[in-house]
Scaffold this active site. Structure first.
Site, PDB file in Angstrom:
ATOM      1  N   ASP A 142       0.835  -1.198   0.000  1.00 29.81           N
ATOM      2  CA  ASP A 142       0.000   0.000   0.000  1.00 29.81           C
ATOM      3  C   ASP A 142       0.870   1.249   0.000  1.00 29.81           C
ATOM      4  OD1 ASP A 142      -2.246  -1.569   0.122  1.00 29.81           O
ATOM      5  OD2 ASP A 142      -2.553  -1.308   2.283  1.00 29.81           O
ATOM      6  N   GLN A 143       0.303   2.339  -0.451  1.00 28.57           N
ATOM      7  CA  GLN A 143       1.039   3.601  -0.501  1.00 28.57           C
ATOM      8  C   GLN A 143       1.641   3.968   0.855  1.00 28.57           C
ATOM      9  OE1 GLN A 143      -1.292   6.929  -1.870  1.00 28.57           O
ATOM     10  NE2 GLN A 143       0.328   8.429  -1.519  1.00 28.57           N
TER      11      GLN A 143
END
Length: 331
Positions: A140-141
């Site tokens: 995920d970012q």
């Protein structure tokens, strides 16, 4: 224009495989998938026997050398940008990086620049190398930590197969609100999209089977450091599962603490300040292990907690976060 190729991947035929076809060697011993084989056999130097291009139906003899060469590729759809990133390991087949929190891995709609991919493509370009950006898995970012990038289709295929077979070891470290009463266990909760919010995932009986193994490494007054391993690889799995047992990741804006509004004001204030102290979900991909696709060597990479998680951990250990935070605000 004449094609450029990466160094060949070679296999020497033993006595026991005398009489096999080139195709059998490629698929059964070198692990070339049908899809990849259909692509490389059409290229000028894709499949060779003792240095000569051959049909894959040709039989081999003991002592023969079967080799595969992949054409060099680049990510023409990714704009090279001088974006810094940390290299943990690199060889002719692999690039292992330590992704910083807040960095998107691959360009998406609305995020065509500023990604890890832009930085890696720029780095390869500056080094005079030609590779296509092929991340083997996802982060995920806002999740920091280890990410494997394959430098060609063969390497990507082999690590992907290890992932599917459950042979890739991935360990995550999270800082969570509260501490699970059961210090070590398995979260078995099917996951699917939330009908009310399609971007969210929830645990639901009708979801896809999902397993997360966890162990409390250290407990604090208001939280805990938890080590996690995935039994499956669903989107947001760790975040959803930890929230489902009442211990969401500190700083997770998307999957907050259930029943937060029902807690006393002092508890809500402390939770909010802990979340603000890091500003992103406190999740780090801390360990990654798999077999090297070319050598078969067992590789294990480890990454220490980043500075923001170390700072949060020290605040949790101190046990007086609210008081210290208020004191800092007054300075």
């Amino acid at each position: 224009m004449r094609s450029e190729y990466y160094d060949p991947i070679e296999y020497r035929v033993p006595v026991a495989e005398d009489g096999w076809t080139v195709k059998s060697v490629l698929q059964r011993r070198m692990g070339i998938s049908r899809k990849l084989l259909s692509r490389i056999k059409l290229t000028e130097r894709g499949v060779m026997l003792n240095g000569e291009r051959v049909f894959i139906s040709v039989p081999v003899k003991a002592g023969d050398t079967v080799s595969v060469s992949l054409e060099k590729e680049t990510s023409t759809d990714i704009l090279p940008e001088p974006i810094p990133f940390e290299i943990v390991y690199e060889d002719e087949a692999l690039l292992i990086v330590n992704k910083a929190a807040g960095v998107i891995v691959h360009p998406t709609h609305g995020h065509y620049t500023g990604t890890l991919a832009n930085g890696v493509v720029y780095y390869w370009q500056e080094m005079g190398e030609k590779f296509r950006f092929r991340p083997v898995h996802r982060l995920d970012q806002e999740t920091s930590g280890l990410l494997a990038i394959a430098k060609n289709a063969y390497v990507h295929q082999h690590i992907s197969e290890q992932l599917i077979a459950g042979e890739v070891s991935k360990k995550y470290t999270a800082l969570v609100h509260g501490c699970p009463a059961v210090r070590e266990g398995m979260i078995d909760g099917p996951i699917d999209r939330d009908p009310a919010e399609p971007h969210r995932r929830i645990v639901t009986p009708s979801g896809y089977p999902s397993l997360t193994y966890y162990q409390v490494a250290e407990a604090y007054g208001d939280g805990a450091r938890v080590e996690l391993r995935l039994g499956t690889g669903r989107t947001h799995q760790i975040r959803v599962h930890m929230t489902s047992i009442g211990h969401p990741l500190i700083g997770d804006k998307f999957y907050g603490l259930p029943g937060l509004a029902e807690l006393p004001e002092s508890a809500r204030e402390r939770i909010a300040q802990l979340d603000l102290a890091i500003g992103r979900q406190a999740l780090h991909a801390s360990e990654l292990g798999f077999r090297h696709p070319l050598t078969g060597e067992a590789l294990v990479f480890k990454s220490e907690l980043p500075a923001d998680m170390r700072k949060l951990e020290e605040l949790l250990r101190g046990g007086s976060f609210l008081e210290s935070s208020k004191g800092e605000e007054g300075t």
